[in-house]
Scaffold this active site. Sequence first.
Site, short mmCIF file in Angstrom:
data_model
loop_
_atom_site.label_atom_id
_atom_site.label_comp_id
_atom_site.label_asym_id
_atom_site.label_seq_id
_atom_site.Cartn_x
_atom_site.Cartn_y
_atom_site.Cartn_z
CD GLU A 109 -2.64 1.56 2.53
OE1 GLU A 109 -3.41 2.53 2.28
OE2 GLU A 109 -2.60 0.78 3.32
CG ASP B 65 2.97 7.63 4.49
OD1 ASP B 65 3.66 8.73 4.61
OD2 ASP B 65 1.89 7.80 4.16
CG ASP C 3 -1.10 15.92 -3.60
OD1 ASP C 3 -1.81 16.25 -4.59
OD2 ASP C 3 -0.68 16.76 -2.90
CG ASP D 93 -10.35 12.66 -3.01
OD1 ASP D 93 -10.34 13.79 -3.43
OD2 ASP D 93 -9.19 12.16 -2.79
CB THR E 89 -7.87 5.47 4.09
OG1 THR E 89 -8.41 6.37 3.52
CG2 THR E 89 -7.75 4.25 3.35
CE1 TYR F 76 -5.49 13.11 4.77
CE2 TYR F 76 -4.48 10.92 4.72
CZ TYR F 76 -4.34 12.22 4.99
OH TYR F 76 -3.29 12.81 5.64
CD GLU F 77 -12.76 5.00 1.08
OE1 GLU F 77 -13.91 4.62 0.56
OE2 GLU F 77 -11.91 4.36 1.40
#
Length: 343
Positions: free
Chosen positions: A148, A173, A222, A256, A296, A298-299
């Site tokens: 991921e 990350d 992003d 998104d 997530t 952010y989702e």
Amino acid sequence: MIFFFSFFNRKNKLFSIKDKILIINKLTNKIKREEICFKFQFSKTQFNRFAKKKPLSPSIPIHHSLLAVFFYILPLYQSCLILILKISIFVSAKIKIRMGKNKLSKFADMATYRNVFQYTFEDLKQRGFPLKGNWHSYFGNRNPIVLELGCGKGEYTVGLARLFPEKNFIGIDIKGARIWSGATESLRENLFNTAFLRTHIELIHNFFSENEISEIWITFPDPQMSKTNKRLTSTRFMKEYTRILQPTGIIHLKTDSNFLYTYTQAMIKENGLQTFFDTNDLYRSGSEDKILQIQTFYEQQWRTRGLTIKYIKFACSPKENWIEPDIEIEKDDYRSFGRNAKI
């Protein structure tokens, strides 16, 4: 405020310049000498008392007593503002210090976590990564490995690990404080099929060998609307992915951003890649796949704002020449970017 401006207006003939200066000086000295009290009714006599050394020209209308109130409480108002500002600065500093301590505490935790790997670029240059091509020794099996990218708090890495114990999952990350959440949760739940790698995505070829990865998840990155080369579904990154993916490797994009979704569709079409699933509104697509129901941080934010979630699942086959799509795409209007810019 109206009386304040009218008081200093040059067209105001009620007070001479000297009268105005005298009144201001007297008011200022009065406030400095005496304890501030609130008197919302000032008579003409009270008002004149502040300028008794020089009588005021023509009679002062009673409504000008508001001027006295204004100048009388202005220093108190300013003092309050200064106090509020000082408190705000103090609180902000405390919060920053606390956040700093929290981050340091998390970094200290991760230094002891068996499921977190942190290597600097210098370390990679000097010694390389010991598990490159040898991740099965860490997981204790030869099950497929799924990455991921930009995992953030690791919701997808942890969620997938719960659903598929027969696969291994690695969250990647650069933000260590974010990785801490997923790594901590994995340890608490004894999810031995998870690992976390703190590094830049551009460097992943230093951590994995050819054909070592079976799938890649890219969750809410992003969209990099102004920088194609930083876009995680650009041809630049496709080349990097094919260096570590198996020939039948699969990429999942969940976003998104309509801009990134449209760009990825164009990139897939331009390079003749196979698409297995494609929807611009995941939660109305009718899909019952449990994988797609993991959300997530952010989702959840985007859905709260009423944005639809886009999803594409496609093959990433090795290619000699990758072609960047030459199209214009409308930029997302809820970000701080312009629109209708050329890619």
